[in-house]
Design a protein around this motif. Structure first.
Motif, mmCIF file in Angstrom:
data_model
loop_
_atom_site.group_PDB
_atom_site.id
_atom_site.type_symbol
_atom_site.label_atom_id
_atom_site.label_comp_id
_atom_site.label_asym_id
_atom_site.label_seq_id
_atom_site.Cartn_x
_atom_site.Cartn_y
_atom_site.Cartn_z
ATOM 1 N N GLU A 263 0.864 -1.264 0.000
ATOM 2 C CA GLU A 263 0.096 -0.169 0.173
ATOM 3 C C GLU A 263 1.015 1.327 -0.214
ATOM 4 O O GLU A 263 1.885 1.374 0.703
ATOM 5 N N VAL A 264 0.420 2.124 -0.689
ATOM 6 C CA VAL A 264 1.200 3.603 -0.912
ATOM 7 C C VAL A 264 0.836 4.306 0.535
ATOM 8 O O VAL A 264 -0.280 4.843 0.360
ATOM 9 N N THR A 265 1.883 4.601 1.270
ATOM 10 C CA THR A 265 1.643 5.427 2.491
ATOM 11 C C THR A 265 2.334 6.480 2.399
ATOM 12 O O THR A 265 3.344 6.756 1.454
ATOM 13 N N MET A 266 2.190 7.523 3.607
ATOM 14 C CA MET A 266 3.109 8.760 3.454
ATOM 15 C C MET A 266 4.598 8.375 3.883
ATOM 16 O O MET A 266 5.542 8.882 3.202
ATOM 17 N N ASP A 267 4.769 7.313 4.379
ATOM 18 C CA ASP A 267 6.226 7.001 4.630
ATOM 19 C C ASP A 267 6.749 6.469 3.175
ATOM 20 O O ASP A 267 8.063 6.792 3.167
ATOM 21 N N LYS A 268 6.106 5.776 2.472
ATOM 22 C CA LYS A 268 6.510 5.503 1.081
ATOM 23 C C LYS A 268 6.812 6.629 0.399
ATOM 24 O O LYS A 268 7.784 6.703 -0.399
ATOM 25 N N MET A 269 5.804 7.641 0.392
ATOM 26 C CA MET A 269 5.919 8.965 -0.341
ATOM 27 C C MET A 269 7.180 9.639 -0.023
ATOM 28 O O MET A 269 7.771 10.573 -0.723
ATOM 29 N N ASN A 270 7.615 9.618 1.337
ATOM 30 C CA ASN A 270 8.713 10.263 1.981
ATOM 31 C C ASN A 270 9.935 9.584 1.466
ATOM 32 O O ASN A 270 10.924 10.588 1.610
ATOM 33 N N LEU A 271 10.025 8.508 0.583
ATOM 34 C CA LEU A 271 11.300 8.161 0.217
ATOM 35 C C LEU A 271 11.415 8.814 -1.219
ATOM 36 O O LEU A 271 12.420 8.972 -1.769
ATOM 37 N N THR A 272 10.373 9.582 -1.850
ATOM 38 C CA THR A 272 10.607 9.994 -2.905
ATOM 39 C C THR A 272 11.080 11.348 -2.962
ATOM 40 O O THR A 272 11.280 12.122 -2.173
ATOM 41 N N ASN A 273 11.110 12.263 -4.200
ATOM 42 C CA ASN A 273 11.525 13.374 -4.424
ATOM 43 C C ASN A 273 10.466 14.281 -4.215
ATOM 44 O O ASN A 273 10.033 14.968 -5.308
ATOM 45 N N ASN A 274 9.708 14.423 -3.180
ATOM 46 C CA ASN A 274 8.601 15.074 -2.906
ATOM 47 C C ASN A 274 7.689 14.795 -4.026
ATOM 48 O O ASN A 274 6.810 15.632 -4.777
ATOM 49 N N GLY A 275 7.522 13.500 -4.436
ATOM 50 C CA GLY A 275 6.799 13.154 -5.639
ATOM 51 C C GLY A 275 5.423 13.315 -5.538
ATOM 52 O O GLY A 275 4.629 13.393 -4.522
ATOM 53 N N LYS A 276 4.788 13.205 -6.639
ATOM 54 C CA LYS A 276 3.375 13.112 -6.927
ATOM 55 C C LYS A 276 2.647 11.825 -6.892
ATOM 56 O O LYS A 276 3.298 10.919 -7.704
ATOM 57 N N PHE A 277 1.516 11.501 -6.239
ATOM 58 C CA PHE A 277 0.882 10.512 -6.441
ATOM 59 C C PHE A 277 -0.132 10.358 -7.582
ATOM 60 O O PHE A 277 -0.950 11.309 -7.495
ATOM 61 N N MET A 278 -0.183 9.328 -8.320
ATOM 62 C CA MET A 278 -1.086 9.147 -9.576
ATOM 63 C C MET A 278 -1.817 7.928 -9.373
ATOM 64 O O MET A 278 -1.214 6.881 -8.847
ATOM 65 N N HIS A 279 -2.955 7.805 -9.580
ATOM 66 C CA HIS A 279 -3.952 6.593 -10.040
ATOM 67 C C HIS A 279 -5.031 7.097 -10.929
ATOM 68 O O HIS A 279 -5.631 8.051 -11.160
ATOM 69 N N CYS A 280 -5.472 5.907 -11.799
ATOM 70 C CA CYS A 280 -6.544 5.933 -12.872
ATOM 71 C C CYS A 280 -7.912 6.453 -11.890
ATOM 72 O O CYS A 280 -8.634 6.750 -13.032
ATOM 73 N N LEU A 281 -8.002 5.788 -10.823
ATOM 74 C CA LEU A 281 -9.283 5.924 -10.396
ATOM 75 C C LEU A 281 -10.423 4.790 -11.052
ATOM 76 O O LEU A 281 -10.329 4.734 -12.279
ATOM 77 N N PRO A 282 -11.270 4.239 -10.328
ATOM 78 C CA PRO A 282 -11.611 4.562 -9.123
ATOM 79 C C PRO A 282 -10.579 3.887 -8.453
ATOM 80 O O PRO A 282 -9.888 2.843 -8.432
#
Length: 323
Positions: A263-282
């Motif tokens: 699961e993509v959590t904030m801990d995972k996003m903190n590994l990125t270069n202030n990355g943007k999260f994307m998903h096609c939805l729903p």
């Protein structure tokens, strides 16, 4: 452009992207292109963004649009060649598609895999049957293996966020990571196949696919991508994180409800270069991605969904401008 079923129908990705950004900047400027034209949309499975964005795209171009839910708004269709139609099916797809294409200038078609027989799904039997029977250009609104309008919208979104300039491309490649994510249901590979197919061909992107062992996509779609099995390592310094679940290609249609730690959590996003999260939805909240990420400034899922209008509008424009 004569049809739109995959990235291979695009002569030049950069030129198409440039056109899309111009259309978005002035979405009603090309209404002469759609004047007195009709875009038909047939759905063999449910849709929200694809349906609504395609209708909006048609209207922006000055075109009319009709929508048909196969089997719900129409007679029950028989798909099999040589069928003796003495059962529940009242109309054969041979006549139905020929009639539909007589009623429009472009035919958008959405089909879905059964996730039972890989050869049947990956040979796109249903979608190709529609394409063969249609007398007008066909646009994929998603098929058993690909969703090119979604991938094009994703490309538009990333290009906007990095202030893409077709003349002066980013000095440093943009790191895009597509990560497998958990899901309670088994899902097809169409969106990740398509995303990988497009982003492996964008020369200003450094593209990685990361998944658990056993969830590798068909290699023909990931050629040119970096393949990883370590999510944390893959996410390091990522500029964009595209999360998506897909079932196994190798053990076709099978899915493991485990691997919750993907699961993509904030801990995972903190590994990125202030990355943007994307998903096609729903998207399944707190399964695929945490509320904390989805409701944060990292998330650009609504931007993606909005750009579904302009991916469709650009494709319709490119097809209709020569008709």
């Amino acid at each position: 452009m004569k049809q739109f079923t995959s990235v291979y129908d695009v002569e030049n990705i950069d030129e198409l992207l440039k056109t899309a950004l111009e259309i978005k900047a002035n979405p009603f400027a090309q209404q002469e292109v759609g004047k007195n034209k009709t875009i038909g949309l047939i759905f063999f499975n449910p849709s929200l963004r694809t349906r609504l964005s395609s209708i909006k795209a048609a209207y922006n171009l000055g075109a009319n649009a009709w929508v048909l839910n196969a089997g719900a708004d129409s007679w029950t269709l028989e798909m099999a060649d040589g069928a003796v139609m003495n059962g529940d099916s009242q109309e054969h797809i041979k006549e139905a598609i020929q009639v539909m294409s007589a009623y429009c200038d472009v035919l958008g078609v959405r089909t879905f895999p059964k996730l039972v027989d890989r050869d049947e799904d990956y040979n796109e039997i249903m979608f190709n049957k529609v394409k063969e029977l249609s007398s007008v250009p066909v646009v994929s609104l998603e098929s058993a293996t690909l969703h090119p309008l979604q991938s094009f919208a994703d490309l538009i979104t990333i290009a906007e966020k990095v202030n893409y300039n077709p003349i002066e491309k980013p000095a440093k490649k943009v790191k895009v990571v597509m990560t497998w994510a958990p899901h309670p249901r088994r899902l097809p590979q169409a969106v990740p196949n398509s995303f990988a197919q497009w982003f492996s061909k964008v020369d200003w992107v450094d593209f990685t696919v990361v998944q658990p062992k056993g969830y590798e996509l068909d290699p023909k779609f990931t050629e040119g991508a970096t393949i990883s099995y370590d999510q944390d390592e893959a996410l390091k310094d990522a500029d964009f994180v595209y999360a998506k679940n897909w079932s196994s290609y190798e053990n076709y249609g099978q899915a493991n409800e485990g691997d919750k730690d993907w699961e993509v959590t904030m801990d995972k996003m903190n590994l990125t270069n202030n990355g943007k999260f994307m998903h096609c939805l729903p998207v399944r909240r707190n399964v695929v991605v945490s509320d904390e990420v989805l409701d944060s400034d990292h998330s650009i899922v609504i931007d993606e969904a909005t750009n579904r209008i302009y991916s469709a509008q650009t494709v319709f424009h490119e097809i209709l401008k020569n008709k």
